[in-house]
Design a protein around this motif. Structure first.
Motif, PDB file in Angstrom:
ATOM      1  N   LYS A 115      82.729  90.689  41.667  1.00 50.43           N
ATOM      2  CA  LYS A 115      83.774  89.714  41.998  1.00 50.43           C
ATOM      3  C   LYS A 115      83.483  88.332  41.416  1.00 50.43           C
ATOM      4  CE  LYS A 115      86.690  90.532  44.575  1.00 50.43           C
ATOM      5  NZ  LYS A 115      88.073  91.043  44.377  1.00 50.43           N
ATOM      6  N   ARG A 339      79.029  96.414  51.967  1.00 47.72           N
ATOM      7  CA  ARG A 339      80.202  96.156  52.817  1.00 47.72           C
ATOM      8  C   ARG A 339      80.156  94.747  53.401  1.00 47.72           C
ATOM      9  NH1 ARG A 339      84.882  95.361  53.478  1.00 47.72           N
ATOM     10  NH2 ARG A 339      85.895  95.781  55.478  1.00 47.72           N
ATOM     11  N   GLU A 342      81.356  92.435  50.848  1.00 48.88           N
ATOM     12  CA  GLU A 342      82.803  92.610  50.696  1.00 48.88           C
ATOM     13  C   GLU A 342      83.566  91.842  51.773  1.00 48.88           C
ATOM     14  OE1 GLU A 342      85.750  96.404  49.762  1.00 48.88           O
ATOM     15  OE2 GLU A 342      83.964  96.707  51.000  1.00 48.88           O
ATOM     16  N   MET A 343      83.067  91.886  53.009  1.00 46.57           N
ATOM     17  CA  MET A 343      83.730  91.192  54.112  1.00 46.57           C
ATOM     18  C   MET A 343      83.635  89.676  53.956  1.00 46.57           C
ATOM     19  SD  MET A 343      82.508  93.722  57.208  1.00 46.57           S
ATOM     20  CE  MET A 343      83.098  92.702  58.547  1.00 46.57           C
ATOM     21  N   GLU A 346      86.057  88.681  51.209  1.00 43.02           N
ATOM     22  CA  GLU A 346      87.421  88.803  51.733  1.00 43.02           C
ATOM     23  C   GLU A 346      87.800  87.579  52.554  1.00 43.02           C
ATOM     24  OE1 GLU A 346      89.886  91.759  54.797  1.00 43.02           O
ATOM     25  OE2 GLU A 346      87.940  92.379  53.973  1.00 43.02           O
ATOM     26  N   SER A 347      86.863  87.108  53.368  1.00 42.58           N
ATOM     27  CA  SER A 347      87.111  85.924  54.186  1.00 42.58           C
ATOM     28  C   SER A 347      87.258  84.676  53.313  1.00 42.58           C
ATOM     29  CB  SER A 347      85.972  85.739  55.188  1.00 42.58           C
ATOM     30  OG  SER A 347      86.152  84.598  55.981  1.00 42.58           O
ATOM     31  N   GLU A 349      88.098  84.462  49.980  1.00 40.89           N
ATOM     32  CA  GLU A 349      89.250  84.473  49.073  1.00 40.89           C
ATOM     33  C   GLU A 349      90.578  84.371  49.807  1.00 40.89           C
ATOM     34  OE1 GLU A 349      88.743  87.940  46.625  1.00 40.89           O
ATOM     35  OE2 GLU A 349      87.498  86.837  45.186  1.00 40.89           O
ATOM     36  N   ASN A 350      90.633  84.965  51.017  1.00 41.60           N
ATOM     37  CA  ASN A 350      91.886  84.923  51.770  1.00 41.60           C
ATOM     38  C   ASN A 350      91.968  83.727  52.711  1.00 41.60           C
ATOM     39  OD1 ASN A 350      92.594  87.332  50.544  1.00 41.60           O
ATOM     40  ND2 ASN A 350      91.837  88.595  52.219  1.00 41.60           N
ATOM     41  N   GLU A 352      90.584  83.368  55.457  1.00 45.12           N
ATOM     42  CA  GLU A 352      90.900  83.970  56.750  1.00 45.12           C
ATOM     43  C   GLU A 352      89.611  84.389  57.429  1.00 45.12           C
ATOM     44  OE1 GLU A 352      93.385  87.813  58.535  1.00 45.12           O
ATOM     45  OE2 GLU A 352      93.243  87.475  56.389  1.00 45.12           O
ATOM     46  N   ILE A 354      87.240  86.535  59.599  1.00 44.42           N
ATOM     47  CA  ILE A 354      87.202  87.945  59.992  1.00 44.42           C
ATOM     48  C   ILE A 354      86.221  88.109  61.138  1.00 44.42           C
ATOM     49  CG2 ILE A 354      86.678  90.278  59.222  1.00 44.42           C
ATOM     50  CD1 ILE A 354      87.315  89.365  56.373  1.00 44.42           C
TER      51      ILE A 354
END
Length: 381
Positions: A115, A339, A342-343, A346-347, A349-350, A352, A354
């Motif tokens: 990424k 994983r 990845e989490m 995800e937090s 880039e978004n 958001e 988690i």
């Protein structure tokens, strides 16, 4: 359809955060008064008071009675998150002969590289709680967008973890989870793995099985789940749950030892006491400790039962050299690191926060036997 406007107090909060994120207001700077903000936004002082109270509660500002509101040191976390650097840090124990720690790092690195992110590694030696706390305090203030954290003793780190969770800083636990903290985690299926491995031992006519825990069982979710599975398997198979076969938190007995040989001697005596109780299998949190103690006993000429079996969690091959049976609950350390990374991304880039627990399956491996039994299922909460 007309766009619904944000509540006025949230507009004030956003205004203050933007000023801090842009570095226009720096740590220690005094903010406009409640009256000045009320005039700027054409609202009542009650509204500005609510906004300032929420900012203070989240640790973004601090208030001094009679003097006003000021930008706190924790506000730097906002800037690090706002800048969204391509760096993620991992805080992890350093332990000799523990290759699984490298698997955590390899899994996280492989995902992050895919990424365009980079991983910075921060090792904690000898369960140094002060060093661990220092990392948790300093890393978010640097140009780091998120943290993967293998906690050795989270009880000492609450004062740093709670503000991070409140400020929605991307952080994910690995190996352990903590129900009292709203922070995501990726862990192994410790309960089902231990439960199924225990039942295999009992099916092989083991009736006297000990449980060895280096740390106090109550200090870590992984230990609690393994111990609960151990107890449940014994009870369901109508085997007495004898507290004399529970060796809980034995590390405290090793601390006063002056050197390595003395520590191994203490471990060996613990194991010998269990053998004298008729124990034919030991469930161990720390494979290396148990193997070292057994090695000393064998060197001293102590005989072990032919059926003696070690049930561990590190998938070590060393016990095979002692011609002993080994049952291992093999964990997917690489998958956990992958994983968790990845989490975190995800937090980031978004934008958001988690908060969930993910449980990765384990497998039961009989050393020297090609049969592999899968235990546990992937689940999300």
């Amino acid at each position: 359809m007309a766009q619904v406007k944000k509540p006025l107090y949230l507009q004030i909060i956003e205004y203050v955060k933007n000023k801090i994120e842009s570095n226009e207001w720096k740590q220690g700077d005094q903010l406009p008064t409640e009256i000045e903000l009320a005039e700027k936004f054409n609202v009542s002082r009650i509204t500005t008071k609510r906004a300032m109270e929420e900012l203070a509660r989240d640790g973004i500002i601090y208030r001094k009675k009679g003097r006003g509101s000021f930008v706190s040191e924790n506000s730097s976390v906002l800037r690090a998150t706002h800048n969204q650097s391509k760096i993620v840090s991992i805080i992890i124990p350093y332990q000799k002969n523990r290759e699984e720690m490298l698997d955590y790092i390899k899994g996280a690195t492989d995902f992050l590289n895919s990424k365009g992110f980079h991983l910075s590694v921060h090792c904690v030696e000898n369960e140094n709680n002060e060093k661990e706390a220092e990392y948790l305090k300093s890393i978010p203030l640097q140009d780091v967008s998120g943290i993967i954290y293998y906690p050795s003793n989270v009880n000492d780190d609450y004062q740093y973890l709670i503000p991070l969770s409140i400020q929605h800083y991307p952080i994910v636990f690995i190996d352990k989870y903590f129900e009292s903290l709203p922070i995501s985690s990726v862990v192994s299926d410790n309960f089902n793995g231990t439960y199924k491995a225990m039942n295999q031992l009992i099916q092989k006519d083991h009736q006297f099985i000990s449980f060895f825990s280096r740390k106090p069982i109550e200090r870590a979710s992984s230990l609690k789940e393994r111990y609960m599975a151990y107890c449940q398997s014994l009870v369901e198979n109508q085997i007495e749950l004898d507290h004399h076969r529970i060796v809980n938190g034995y590390h405290a007995m090793l601390i006063p030892c002056d050197d390595y040989e003395e520590r191994i001697g203490v471990l060996a005596n613990m194991i010998k006491e269990q053998l004298d109780l008729g124990v034919t299998a030991i469930v161990t949190e720390n494979d290396i400790d148990l193997v070292q103690g057994i090695g000393k006993l064998i060197h001293e000429g102590i005989k072990f039962p032919d059926e003696f079996t070690i049930l561990g969690f590190d998938h070590m091959q060393i016990p095979e050299f002692f011609n002993m049976k080994v049952l291992s609950v093999e964990q997917n350390f690489y998958g956990i690191g992958f994983r968790a990374a990845e989490m975190v991304v995800e937090s980031i880039e978004n934008n958001e926060y988690i908060n969930k627990k993910e449980v990765l399956p384990v497998r039961i491996v009989k050393c020297g036997n090609s049969d592999v039994n899968y235990a546990g299922i992937m689940c999300k909460q």
